[in-house]
Design an enzyme around this catalytic site. Structure first.
Site: not given
Ligand code: UT7
Length: 325
Positions: A112, A252, A282
């Site tokens: 990225c 980004h 992204n």
């Molecule tokens: O481009 C390079 C740089 N990239 C980044 O810097 C990305 C950095 N990370 C992020 O942007 C975020 O961490 C994400 C958008 C990837 C994820 O968001 P989050 O708020 O950190 O969510 P999480 O991974 O902690 O997941 C929270 C919950 C989980 O459920 P439980 O375990 O709490 O029941 C996931 O299973 O959200 C669930 N979840 C979803 N639910 C609906 C994860 N993906 C989805 C989805 N739809 N697509």
């Protein structure tokens, strides 16, 4: 002696996928995607479409706006991790598509951060007096590397290309400075095996999960915020520029919450940050040049403004470029 971006261009694949389209494919919701990432839609490449062609479109727009022809170019530097081939490089394929021969053309692999890296590389060569007119691109198609059954990654990425024409410039305008950073120790926060997946969303081929993009989202989130803040401060400090004098940050576009957190830590209001993650998702290396192109089109970039580009991505890699527009 330095270099200045005199024109930009962008292009995306034809297929637009909304969050509602994804709701029909996997266990996700428009509400989750919007609130956790800020994304509403993204463009993804389809079978038969060529990322090189999309990059050529972005290049041609930038060249036309610069009043240049491909034959005027002295080098092509592409930030990408999405070449169809292990080799030749994406840049060599684009060079051929643009009808060019013998000028240096090479890729910079920084995920990225690809465009921020490529711009720094191009600017450094130009400061060294090596080239005077080059094309710098950020191009990626990470939608071809995700497991479409993995909602945690599949909803995040879009595809596209952004191009910038960089010309040698003596004077106060142009790239004032760049800073590039990497930390291979964090390699496993975001990775994909070489030759992983390589198919399009519409091909409906189910493939093994272990060669798709793997991401530790929450850990990456925290490091992305800190690293982008840090490198932005350092580039500004080194150029003796106060943060409040920056007119616009073009970051980004990974996640609106990351962008907002970085801006808040830097003490910059929303009027000083450009975002379009809602419409593109992204797009990896393409995100900064696509956002820059849109920011220019939207009248958010004026001559002599201080513009900061920053990014963080797989590697981990991160970096920033400070530009006097
Ligand atoms: O481009 C390079 C740089 N990239 C980044 O810097 C990305 C950095 N990370 C992020 O942007 C975020 O961490 C994400 C958008 C990837 C994820 O968001 P989050 O708020 O950190 O969510 P999480 O991974 O902690 O997941 C929270 C919950 C989980 O459920 P439980 O375990 O709490 O029941 C996931 O299973 O959200 C669930 N979840 C979803 N639910 C609906 C994860 N993906 C989805 C989805 N739809 N697509």
């Amino acid at each position: 002696m330095g270099s200045r971006i005199v024109a930009t261009g962008r292009a995306t694949p034809r297929t637009l996928i909304t969050n509602h389209d994804l709701e029909r494919r996997m266990d996700t919701s428009d509400e989750w995607i919007r609130t956790r990432t800020g994304i509403a839609q993204r463009y993804v490449i389809s079978s038969g479409e060529s990322l090189v062609e999309i990059a050529a479109q972005a290049s041609q727009i930038a060249l036309d706006r610069a009043g240049l022809k491909p034959a005027d170019l002295e080098a092509i530097v592409v930030g990408t991790v999405s070449s169809d081939y292990g080799f030749p490089s994406f840049a060599c394929q684009l060079q051929h598509r643009l009808g060019l021969d013998t000028i240096p053309a090479f890729d910079v692999a920084a995920a990225c951060s690809g465009f921020v890296y490529a711009l720094s590389v191009g600017d450094t060569y130009m400061r060294a007096g090596e080239w005077s007119r080059i094309l710098v691109l950020g191009v990626d198609a990470l939608s071809t590397m995700v497991d479409w059954g993995d909602r945690a990654t599949a909803v995040l990425f879009g595809d596209g290309a952004g191009a910038a024409v960089l010309v040698k410039e003596n004077g106060p305008r142009g790239v004032l400075g760049s800073m590039l950073r990497s930390s291979g120790g964090f390699w496993d926060l975001l990775y994909v095996k070489n030759r992983g997946v390589q198919t399009t969303m519409d091909a409906e081929v189910r493939r093994p999960n272990d060669d798709a993009i793997t991401m530790k989202g929450p850990e990456l989130f925290k490091i992305a915020v800190k690293s982008m803040e840090d490198v932005t401060r350092k580039v500004a400090e080194r150029a003796r520029v106060k943060l409040e004098d920056i007119s616009l940050i073009v970051p980004h576009q990974a996640n609106l919450r990351i962008i907002n957190a970085v801006a808040q830590r830097l003490g910059l209001g929303p009027d000083k940050v450009f975002t379009n993650v809602d419409r593109y998702g992204n797009t990896s290396a393409a995100s900064v040049p696509i956002a820059l192109d849109e920011a220019i089109e939207a009248g958010r970039v004026h001559d002599h403004d201080l513009i900061m580009l920053n990014a963080c991505g797989g590697g981990l890699t991160w970096g920033a470029n400070l530009i006097r527009w």
